[in-house]
Design an enzyme around this catalytic site. Structure first.
Site, short mmCIF file in Angstrom:
data_model
loop_
_atom_site.label_atom_id
_atom_site.label_comp_id
_atom_site.label_asym_id
_atom_site.label_seq_id
_atom_site.Cartn_x
_atom_site.Cartn_y
_atom_site.Cartn_z
N LYS A 1 -42.08 -27.94 -55.04
CA LYS A 1 -42.82 -28.95 -54.27
C LYS A 1 -44.10 -28.30 -53.78
CE LYS A 1 -42.46 -31.44 -49.85
NZ LYS A 1 -41.56 -32.11 -48.91
C1 5RP Z 1 -42.93 -28.97 -45.36
C2 5RP Z 1 -41.81 -29.80 -45.79
C3 5RP Z 1 -41.46 -30.82 -44.79
O1 5RP Z 1 -40.47 -30.50 -43.99
C4 5RP Z 1 -41.54 -32.21 -45.24
O2 5RP Z 1 -40.71 -32.44 -46.33
C5 5RP Z 1 -42.95 -32.58 -45.43
O3 5RP Z 1 -43.16 -33.91 -45.77
P1 5RP Z 1 -44.57 -34.61 -45.53
O4 5RP Z 1 -45.60 -33.51 -45.44
O5 5RP Z 1 -44.79 -35.48 -46.70
O6 5RP Z 1 -44.48 -35.37 -44.25
O7 5RP Z 1 -41.24 -29.64 -46.84
O8 5RP Z 1 -43.40 -28.20 -46.39
#
Ligand code: 5RP
Length: 291
Positions: free
Chosen positions: A201
């Site tokens: 991710k």
């Molecule tokens: C940070 C993460 C988070 O906890 C979360 O999943 C982030 O989601 P978003 O930025 O779309 O609100 O993985 O790296």
């Protein structure tokens, strides 16, 4: 009268057994259970996913939009392909009847009050299996203060995942003082993939995102980041999938929208149907006005 002997024909000995391939980049040599879990998160038809990220509480507490996950997020479950959440929220709030694949946050330690890269593995793989998870996710702080430990956390989680067929999503966690450009994300994503994560991710960058996806040998899902106007979030998701991402794992840009259910459906159309951002925005407004 005995049946005619057709047995020989039924074996079709002249036809080689089919060798099913696998639709996800770099995943064709994984074991069956791992592939099966990945095929629950990523849609085999489009090859993409819309993961809804609601794990923020593991270091931020009750983030805006996640104060009551039972009220704000559970109604969105039918519209996502997978939920990214903590095991605490899963056990306390998410209905066990749900058939949605759950990807569980597996790292933690410091809160927003401390140095975030000082994380540890925060869940046994055995518990992920017990919870019927479709994957686990962990931060990787390339360039961070606790870089080596953070990478070691991930490699131990990958080893544990390989023992039971559980895919690991490595998340590029960028320190506040670090430059978020394609060069950094190429480095971070590649390290995460080389060290065994089954998917990564990472954040979208306007300049050179296609080099990040091209140089990462496993699927990339785009992280959402801070709340943007809907058209900007939809454009970012569109650009990311057009430039090689296998979907998104978005949180705030969905649950902090004025109309989260409309927004997640618009993101879904962008990701799975290649809907153009302006068209998806029209869809968002139309769904929003229908309430
Ligand atoms: C940070 C993460 C988070 O906890 C979360 O999943 C982030 O989601 P978003 O930025 O779309 O609100 O993985 O790296």
């Amino acid at each position: 009268m005995p049946e005619a002997d057709t047995e020989g024909a039924r074996y079709q000995a002249d036809k080689p057994q089919t060798a099913p391939g696998f639709f996800l980049k770099g995943s064709h040599q994984l074991d069956w259970g791992m592939k099966n879990r990945l095929a629950r998160v990523f849609n085999p038809q489009s090859g993409r996913t819309v993961m809804l990220a609601v794990d923020h509480g593991y270091f931020q507490g009750p983030t805006t939009g996640l104060e009551r996950i039972d009220l704000s997020i559970v109604p969105l479950l039918p519209n996502c392909d997978a939920l990214f959440c903590t095991r605490g929220i899963l056990r306390s709030v998410i209905p066990a009847e749900s058939q949605k694949p759950m990807v569980l946050r597996a790292s933690g330690g410091p809160s927003i009050l401390k140095e975030l890269s000082d994380e540890q593995i925060a869940m046994d793989m055995e518990d992920a299996v017990r919870l019927n998870a479709a994957g686990v996710g962990i931060q990787v702080f390339v360039g961070g203060e606790f870089e080596t430990r953070s990478i070691h956390n991930m490699t131990r989680l990958v080893d544990a995942g390989l023992r039971c067929g559980m895919p690991v999503m490595g998340v590029t966690a960028v320190g506040t003082n670090m430059v978020r450009d394609a060069r950094y994300f190429r480095l971070a994503c590649r390290i995460i993939a080389e060290l065994g994560a089954q998917y990564v991710k990472t954040y979208y960058v306007d300049d050179g995102f296609e080099t990040v996806t091209a140089s990462c040998p496993v699927p990339i899902v785009m992280a959402g980041g801070k709340k943007l106007p809907e058209i900007e979030a939809l454009t970012m998701a569109y650009n990311a999938v057009q430039q090689g991402a296998s979907g998104v794992d978005m949180g705030r840009n969905i649950f902090q929208s004025d109309a989260p259910k409309a927004m997640i459906q618009a993101v879904h159309a962008v990701v799975h149907q290649n809907m153009k951002p302006q068209h998806a925005l029209d869809m968002f407004h139309s769904l929003k006005s229908q309430g």
